[in-house]
Design an enzyme around this catalytic site. Structure first.
Site, PDB file in Angstrom:
ATOM      1  N   HIS A 132      28.004  63.300  39.908  1.00  0.00           N
ATOM      2  CA  HIS A 132      28.293  63.611  41.302  1.00  0.00           C
ATOM      3  C   HIS A 132      27.072  64.145  42.047  1.00  0.00           C
ATOM      4  O   HIS A 132      26.993  63.996  43.274  1.00  0.00           O
ATOM      5  CB  HIS A 132      29.468  64.580  41.369  1.00  0.00           C
ATOM      6  CG  HIS A 132      30.747  63.957  40.888  1.00  0.00           C
ATOM      7  ND1 HIS A 132      31.692  64.645  40.159  1.00  0.00           N
ATOM      8  CD2 HIS A 132      31.213  62.679  41.012  1.00  0.00           C
ATOM      9  CE1 HIS A 132      32.688  63.831  39.866  1.00  0.00           C
ATOM     10  NE2 HIS A 132      32.416  62.632  40.368  1.00  0.00           N
ATOM     11  N   ASP A 142      32.181  53.801  36.745  1.00  0.00           N
ATOM     12  CA  ASP A 142      32.213  54.812  35.680  1.00  0.00           C
ATOM     13  C   ASP A 142      33.506  54.687  34.882  1.00  0.00           C
ATOM     14  O   ASP A 142      34.356  55.569  34.901  1.00  0.00           O
ATOM     15  CB  ASP A 142      32.021  56.227  36.235  1.00  0.00           C
ATOM     16  CG  ASP A 142      33.130  56.636  37.177  1.00  0.00           C
ATOM     17  OD1 ASP A 142      33.725  55.757  37.823  1.00  0.00           O
ATOM     18  OD2 ASP A 142      33.416  57.848  37.277  1.00  0.00           O
ATOM     19  N   ASP A 149      42.413  45.914  39.104  1.00  0.00           N
ATOM     20  CA  ASP A 149      41.262  46.159  38.239  1.00  0.00           C
ATOM     21  C   ASP A 149      39.973  46.175  39.064  1.00  0.00           C
ATOM     22  O   ASP A 149      39.672  45.207  39.778  1.00  0.00           O
ATOM     23  CB  ASP A 149      41.191  45.072  37.168  1.00  0.00           C
ATOM     24  CG  ASP A 149      40.022  45.265  36.232  1.00  0.00           C
ATOM     25  OD1 ASP A 149      38.942  44.719  36.488  1.00  0.00           O
ATOM     26  OD2 ASP A 149      40.197  45.992  35.232  1.00  0.00           O
ATOM     27  N   GLY A 150      39.219  47.243  38.966  1.00  0.00           N
ATOM     28  CA  GLY A 150      38.016  47.379  39.774  1.00  0.00           C
ATOM     29  C   GLY A 150      36.927  46.394  39.411  1.00  0.00           C
ATOM     30  O   GLY A 150      36.223  45.880  40.286  1.00  0.00           O
ATOM     31  N   GLU A 183      42.040  52.066  41.101  1.00  0.00           N
ATOM     32  CA  GLU A 183      42.526  52.918  40.020  1.00  0.00           C
ATOM     33  C   GLU A 183      43.801  52.321  39.439  1.00  0.00           C
ATOM     34  O   GLU A 183      44.791  52.133  40.155  1.00  0.00           O
ATOM     35  CB  GLU A 183      42.796  54.340  40.524  1.00  0.00           C
ATOM     36  CG  GLU A 183      43.381  55.270  39.469  1.00  0.00           C
ATOM     37  CD  GLU A 183      42.574  55.296  38.181  1.00  0.00           C
ATOM     38  OE1 GLU A 183      43.175  55.123  37.102  1.00  0.00           O
ATOM     39  OE2 GLU A 183      41.340  55.487  38.254  1.00  0.00           O
ATOM     40  N   SER A 204      35.034  61.660  42.294  1.00  0.00           N
ATOM     41  CA  SER A 204      34.147  60.831  43.113  1.00  0.00           C
ATOM     42  C   SER A 204      34.740  60.488  44.477  1.00  0.00           C
ATOM     43  O   SER A 204      34.026  60.552  45.487  1.00  0.00           O
ATOM     44  CB  SER A 204      33.781  59.559  42.359  1.00  0.00           C
ATOM     45  OG  SER A 204      33.144  59.857  41.134  1.00  0.00           O
ATOM     46  N   HIS A 249      36.521  52.800  39.387  1.00  0.00           N
ATOM     47  CA  HIS A 249      37.399  53.579  38.498  1.00  0.00           C
ATOM     48  C   HIS A 249      37.570  54.965  39.126  1.00  0.00           C
ATOM     49  O   HIS A 249      37.009  55.964  38.669  1.00  0.00           O
ATOM     50  CB  HIS A 249      36.803  53.694  37.093  1.00  0.00           C
ATOM     51  CG  HIS A 249      36.692  52.371  36.395  1.00  0.00           C
ATOM     52  ND1 HIS A 249      35.725  51.443  36.697  1.00  0.00           N
ATOM     53  CD2 HIS A 249      37.447  51.819  35.407  1.00  0.00           C
ATOM     54  CE1 HIS A 249      35.879  50.375  35.930  1.00  0.00           C
ATOM     55  NE2 HIS A 249      36.921  50.579  35.134  1.00  0.00           N
TER      56      HIS A 249
END
Length: 284
Positions: free
Chosen positions: A19, A164, A143-144, A118, A100, A42
């Site tokens: 971060h 991530d 799905d990212g 997510e 995030s 994510h």
């Protein structure tokens, strides 16, 4: 994959590094009036209680953000990051940690576009509720990795992509590599941030070199790699030693900002005498 809950790890040393980097990149992107897009593949729940039973199980925040929260001697970029955490705790006590999406929410302007992915149903529901009033925002339970290509290039041709995944399954390493390759093919100017855990595992130890090779081939502005090692493996060779961030097309200011912060982070977050950092870049 859907068993993973970041609440167990919120505010740990890896979150501090991740971060810190994310905040500095977003600040840099906000210096121009033109809007940018952040894609968070994510995203998690957005924020986490460090007083919850999840966070208290291993109290990982105690060796992370808690080591910095009340310090008055922080280097400027670290102080700015800790101030974001303070903004997330209006009563001044460290009770919540911003994920995030919350870091992004605190730093992005209304005309900047936020796209969060997510899959975990509970975390998706919490995140959607948290961000429901923010303009130019979409929270998806798709799905990212699979959705990333559809996000690039963005309308303003300015973008940051944060990847991530939990890396609880080894295929995440290959998916990250493929997503970076495909992302750069679609949008070679984009800023790609990839977090990874430092483990005594072949896939973990080889990832940075593979990401460098991918960026060498496609990234227009080079790359930056930072790794913070804070702990030793246990007697069986298990445990997270630290974490790293790989940035394709990094802001030109980022190297010096991290150089200022990393010795301090080693001193404050290191759990053994051999704690160290790696900071390297290839500029184009």
């Amino acid at each position: 994959m859907l068993a993973y809950r970041h609440a167990f790890h919120a505010g740990n040393h890896a979150d501090v590094l991740k971060h810190l980097v994310l905040a500095q990149v977003l600040r840099y992107m906000g210096e121009k009036d033109k809007a940018y897009t952040l894609v968070d593949t994510h995203a998690g729940a957005g924020g986490y209680s460090v007083e919850s039973r999840y966070a208290q199980k291993n109290a990982e925040y105690g060796t992370g953000i808690a080591k910095l929260y009340d310090r008055k001697d922080l280097p400027a970029p670290l102080a700015a990051y800790v101030d974001l955490v303070r903004q997330f705790n209006p009563d001044g006590q460290l009770r919540q940690y911003p994920g995030s999406p919350a870091v992004a929410h605190l730093l992005m302007r209304e005309h900047d576009r936020l796209r969060c992915y997510e899959l975990h149903p509970t975390d998706h529901r919490i995140l959607a509720s948290y961000l429901e009033s923010r303009p130019n925002t979409q929270v998806s339970d798709r799905d990212g990795f699979a959705s990333l290509k559809g996000e690039l290039p963005p309308p303003s041709r300015r973008a940051v992509v944060l990847m991530d995944p939990p890396y609880e399954i080894k295929t995440d390493y290959a998916k990250v590599l493929a997503a970076l390759r495909e992302g750069l093919q679609k949008f070679a100017e984009g800023v790609f941030l990839i977090w990874y855990p430092q483990l005594q595992l072949l896939e973990s130890s080889q990832l940075a070199q593979r990401l460098k090779a991918t960026a060498d081939a496609s990234a227009k502005k080079g790359w930056l790699h930072v790794r913070l090692t804070v702990a030793q493996a246990d007697e069986r060779g298990y445990g997270m030693l630290g974490s790293g961030m790989f940035i394709a097309n990094p802001p030109y200011t980022l190297y010096d900002e991290l150089q200022e912060c990393l010795p301090y982070l080693v001193e404050r977050l290191g759990q053994y005498d051999g704690a160290n950092f790696v900071l390297e870049q290839k500029a184009v």
